[in-house]
Design a protein around this motif. Structure first.
Motif, PDB file in Angstrom:
ATOM      1  N   SER B 209       0.852  -1.183   0.000  1.00 31.66           N
ATOM      2  CA  SER B 209       0.000   0.000   0.000  1.00 31.66           C
ATOM      3  C   SER B 209       0.895   1.242   0.000  1.00 31.66           C
ATOM      4  CB  SER B 209      -0.864   0.005   1.256  1.00 31.66           C
ATOM      5  OG  SER B 209      -0.041   0.217   2.390  1.00 31.66           O
ATOM      6  N   PRO B 210       0.351   2.397  -0.404  1.00 35.16           N
ATOM      7  CA  PRO B 210       1.148   3.626  -0.366  1.00 35.16           C
ATOM      8  C   PRO B 210       1.722   3.885   1.027  1.00 35.16           C
ATOM      9  CG  PRO B 210      -0.911   4.017  -1.523  1.00 35.16           C
ATOM     10  CD  PRO B 210      -0.988   2.630  -0.965  1.00 35.16           C
ATOM     11  N   GLN B 211       0.934   3.587   2.057  1.00 31.04           N
ATOM     12  CA  GLN B 211       1.398   3.841   3.426  1.00 31.04           C
ATOM     13  C   GLN B 211       2.607   2.972   3.770  1.00 31.04           C
ATOM     14  OE1 GLN B 211      -1.784   3.382   2.507  1.00 31.04           O
ATOM     15  NE2 GLN B 211      -2.546   5.447   2.854  1.00 31.04           N
ATOM     16  N   VAL B 212       2.538   1.701   3.343  1.00 29.80           N
ATOM     17  CA  VAL B 212       3.662   0.803   3.636  1.00 29.80           C
ATOM     18  C   VAL B 212       4.905   1.275   2.877  1.00 29.80           C
ATOM     19  CG1 VAL B 212       4.551  -1.541   3.342  1.00 29.80           C
ATOM     20  CG2 VAL B 212       2.257  -1.193   4.261  1.00 29.80           C
ATOM     21  N   PHE B 214       5.644   4.275   1.904  1.00 34.81           N
ATOM     22  CA  PHE B 214       6.128   5.492   2.566  1.00 34.81           C
ATOM     23  C   PHE B 214       6.982   5.125   3.788  1.00 34.81           C
ATOM     24  CE2 PHE B 214       6.355   9.463   4.579  1.00 34.81           C
ATOM     25  CZ  PHE B 214       5.815  10.468   3.781  1.00 34.81           C
ATOM     26  N   GLY B 215       6.456   4.200   4.577  1.00 28.07           N
ATOM     27  CA  GLY B 215       7.171   3.784   5.789  1.00 28.07           C
ATOM     28  C   GLY B 215       8.511   3.144   5.470  1.00 28.07           C
ATOM     29  N   LYS B 218      11.006   5.814   4.493  1.00 25.96           N
ATOM     30  CA  LYS B 218      11.450   6.533   5.685  1.00 25.96           C
ATOM     31  C   LYS B 218      12.477   5.693   6.450  1.00 25.96           C
ATOM     32  CE  LYS B 218       9.522   8.743   9.747  1.00 25.96           C
ATOM     33  NZ  LYS B 218       8.432   8.517  10.691  1.00 25.96           N
TER      34      LYS B 218
END
Lengths: 297, 381
Positions: B209-212, B214-215, B218
């Protein structure tokens, strides 16, 4: 048909595949035969997408998503790593579509085959870039519609003869297979598993989404492809010895073509041209098989 | 034991002593002698490794990634166009957190053909998530390769050791060869925490997912940050075993000077000689960048304390911007109290020699020229 006892299913249910996807059938068969002691490398393509998104996966064996053009070289490196760490028994499977095999991955495939890397390379061939929405590849057959060979300008070149290209590398084992001939497919994978060196298996996997036919027809089309000899089943040992597989009596290619929306709009003339090409390829193969029988008998 | 050897021989020897189980390489000038040397080590049984003689640099890196996924230690070497061909997979290797070691023998990018050194090949890989270490001498080539293996396998990022083509790769210098036993203690066999194991199967690199995503990005940044500390610790360990001390940023005779010439690679050697000869008279010292990624901001700021002006000599060019080190340094020191004036110099592209006399003239010009902050000085041959 003989009953086949399924030993162990190594693919979880709930893949992202379209209904009637031939590739999923092929993947299940291949993994069942190779067994748990296997690691898979797959390129971009349907094979990668259907495998699911984190945290889900369809694979019960280790599975790595590699770059589009590097299935063979990544798999070769993986096998080399296993060998050097004393894990020689692990089967390494490179799993790539026609785009990843015929087109963008051809260089790394040729390199790994020429070096006779000890891997099993399986091409699931759905005859176009299906994952990106049906664009032509060099595995797309003559006369087929795709979004980049629209109705006004259908594919006008013959499908690349991958088996012949691979044969030129004189690798120990090459086979073509169809999901509609599961015993034949199982036998070929089992045979490949027992051979050391580079093994290339080319499986035709009908695709309802890209070939434009009802999902219930996948098995029938996988069979028609073989019966018509537009995708004949055979093996090549050491790049030289051809052996035809049992397929059933040859049928006209028309039935195969008219069952699929992608061939809609072909004229009678087009169909006879395709028939000619199929006949020509088939007699070449028969001749190669006959010559192999003579020279090895 | 000291031995006369080229930078390439030193890098190849270090790779051999690190005992990678998988080596994959493709010939390209001026890297080729590394690929040849490793082939002969393997052929003679001096290195127990599978050497995959691949058909391209893309496959070289792919094969190394495959080996790394099995849990093996892996090594490859390349130059210029070859590194550019690896570009896609450098992103892949860092995203997949595979500690592949790459020696890049720096050579300018075509067109037109040129064999000489500049750093556009490696600096074009700036944003891939690959650690970059630069070498001044053949000794550093050997030492940095050993350090790179340890660092990469600790922080799980691909690591590139950059050697200047010809000036370093093909000139011989005395190199202190470490004892294999010490190398084995400094760099024990790789223990991969994550690998492709049929007894403990995982899927790697599938859709997220986009959130994963992104993480994970980071996480690469925070691990790059921690790589600076790791580098420092590894250099301390290295000193304990081999008695040579290295830092991410190194200064030479800057005490009491107002100007520092800032360089990387073999140019640092020329500047060092210039500083030894004329440093006092000209009021000039040397600040040498060993690490480029992660960029050692903190250490750089410490190193330049007390200086009045920085002259950054870039052996590279980002067309439309200028020298890459100069831009990175401006960004690193922006906002610190009484920010130093920076003079940006482009020199040595395509292997053009930068001599002590050139440096002498450069410093005179800067002393006379007043504020050159908005200009780029071209040290043309």
């Amino acid at each position: 048909m003989a009953k086949v006892r399924v030993k162990e299913e190594l693919v979880y249910p709930g893949s992202f595949a379209c209904p009637g996807c031939g590739l999923m059938m092929a993947f299940r068969h291949v993994l069942r035969v190779l067994g748990r002691n296997t690691a898979v490398v797959t390129t971009a393509g349907c094979g990668s997408v259907v495998a699911g998104s984190y945290p889900q996966t369809i694979s019960k064996v280790p599975f790595f998503h590699c770059s589009f053009g590097t299935a063979a070289s990544t798999a070769a490196g993986l096998k080399a790593g296993y060998d050097m760490m004393g894990k020689r028994s692990i089967n390494v499977l490179a799993w790539a579509g026609d785009g990843g095999t015929f087109d963008i991955g051809l260089q790394s495939l040729s390199g790994a085959a020429e070096r006779n890397e000890d891997i099993i390379y399986v091409c699931y061939d759905n005859e176009a870039y299906m994952n990106t929405g049906v664009q032509r590849s060099s595995g797309t057959p003559m006369g087929a519609w795709t979004t980049t060979t629209p109705r006004e300008s259908l594919e006008d070149r013959p499908k690349k003869k991958m088996a012949a290209i691979m044969a030129a590398h004189e690798i120990p084992y090459i086979a073509t297979a169809s999901v509609s001939y599961p015993e034949d497919l199982d036998r070929k994978i089992r045979k490949a598993k027992g051979i050391k060196g580079f093994r290339f298996i080319h499986i035709i996997v009908p695709c309802p989404t890209g070939w434009l036919y009802p999902a219930s027809e996948t098995v029938r089309l996988g069979r028609e492809a073989v019966l018509s000899r537009i995708f004949p089943l055979f093996e090549i040992m050491a790049g030289k010895k051809y052996r035809l597989s049992p397929m059933g009596a040859k049928t006209p290619v028309r039935e195969y073509l008219v069952s699929q929306g992608r061939f809609k709009g072909l004229s009678e003339k087009d169909i006879s041209l395709i028939q000619e090409k199929v006949d020509e390829y088939w007699s070449e193969l028969e001749e190669l098989a006959a010559r192999s029988r003579e020279s090895h008998s | 034991m000291k031995q006369l050897m080229t930078g390439n021989e030193a890098a190849a020897l270090a790779a051999k002593m690190a005992k990678p189980q998988v080596v994959a390489a493709y010939p390209i000038t001026p890297q080729t002698s590394i690929a040849e040397k490793l082939a002969s080590y393997v052929a003679r049984g001096e290195l127990a490794s599978r050497y995959i003689k691949v058909e391209s640099e893309t496959s070289a890196l792919a094969a190394c990634m495959g080996g790394s996924l099995a849990g093996a230690r892996v090594f490859t070497a390349t130059s210029s166009q070859g590194l550019a061909l690896m570009h896609e997979l450098l992103h892949w290797a860092s995203g997949a957190r595979l500690p592949v070691i790459i020696v890049d023998v720096n050579r300018s990018m075509a067109a037109p053909w040129s064999l000489g050194v500049d750093h556009n090949d490696s600096l074009s890989q700036r944003d891939t998530g690959c650690i970059q270490i630069y070498c001044e001498t053949a000794q550093e080539a050997l030492d940095n390769v050993l350090i790179a293996f340890k660092l990469a396998e600790k922080v799980l990022l691909p690591t590139m050791v950059c050697l200047d083509g010809f000036y370093l790769s093909h000139y011989s210098e005395p190199v202190d060869i470490p004892e294999q036993a010490d190398v084995d203690r400094f760099l024990p066999r790789r223990k991969a925490k994550y690998r492709m194991d049929p007894n403990d199967p995982f899927t790697f690199g599938g859709g997220v997912s986009p959130q994963v995503l992104f993480g994970l990005r980071k996480r690469i940044q925070s691990d790059m940050d921690s790589a600076l500390d790791c580098f420092r610790q590894i250099c301390t360990q290295f000193f304990r075993y081999f008695k040579r001390r290295y830092r991410a940023v190194e200064s030479f005779e800057i005490k009491g000077k107002d100007i520092a010439l800032v360089t990387n690679g073999t140019l640092s050697g020329t500047v060092r000689a210039f500083v030894e000869q004329n440093g006092k008279e000209k009021g000039v010292g040397l600040v040498k960048m060993r690490l480029f990624r992660p960029f050692p901001k903190g250490e750089f700021k410490k190193a330049i304390k007390g200086l009045k002006k920085l002259v950054v000599i870039d052996r590279n060019l980002s067309p439309g911007s200028g020298g890459i080190f100069s831009q990175e340094i401006r960004s690193a020191i922006y906002g610190i109290e009484a920010a130093l004036p920076i003079v940006s110099v482009i020199g040595g592209l395509g292997g053009v020699d930068v001599s002590i006399e050139d440096l002498d003239r450069l410093v005179d010009r800067i002393r006379e020229g007043g504020d050159l902050q908005d200009e780029t000085i071209w040290m043309e041959a």
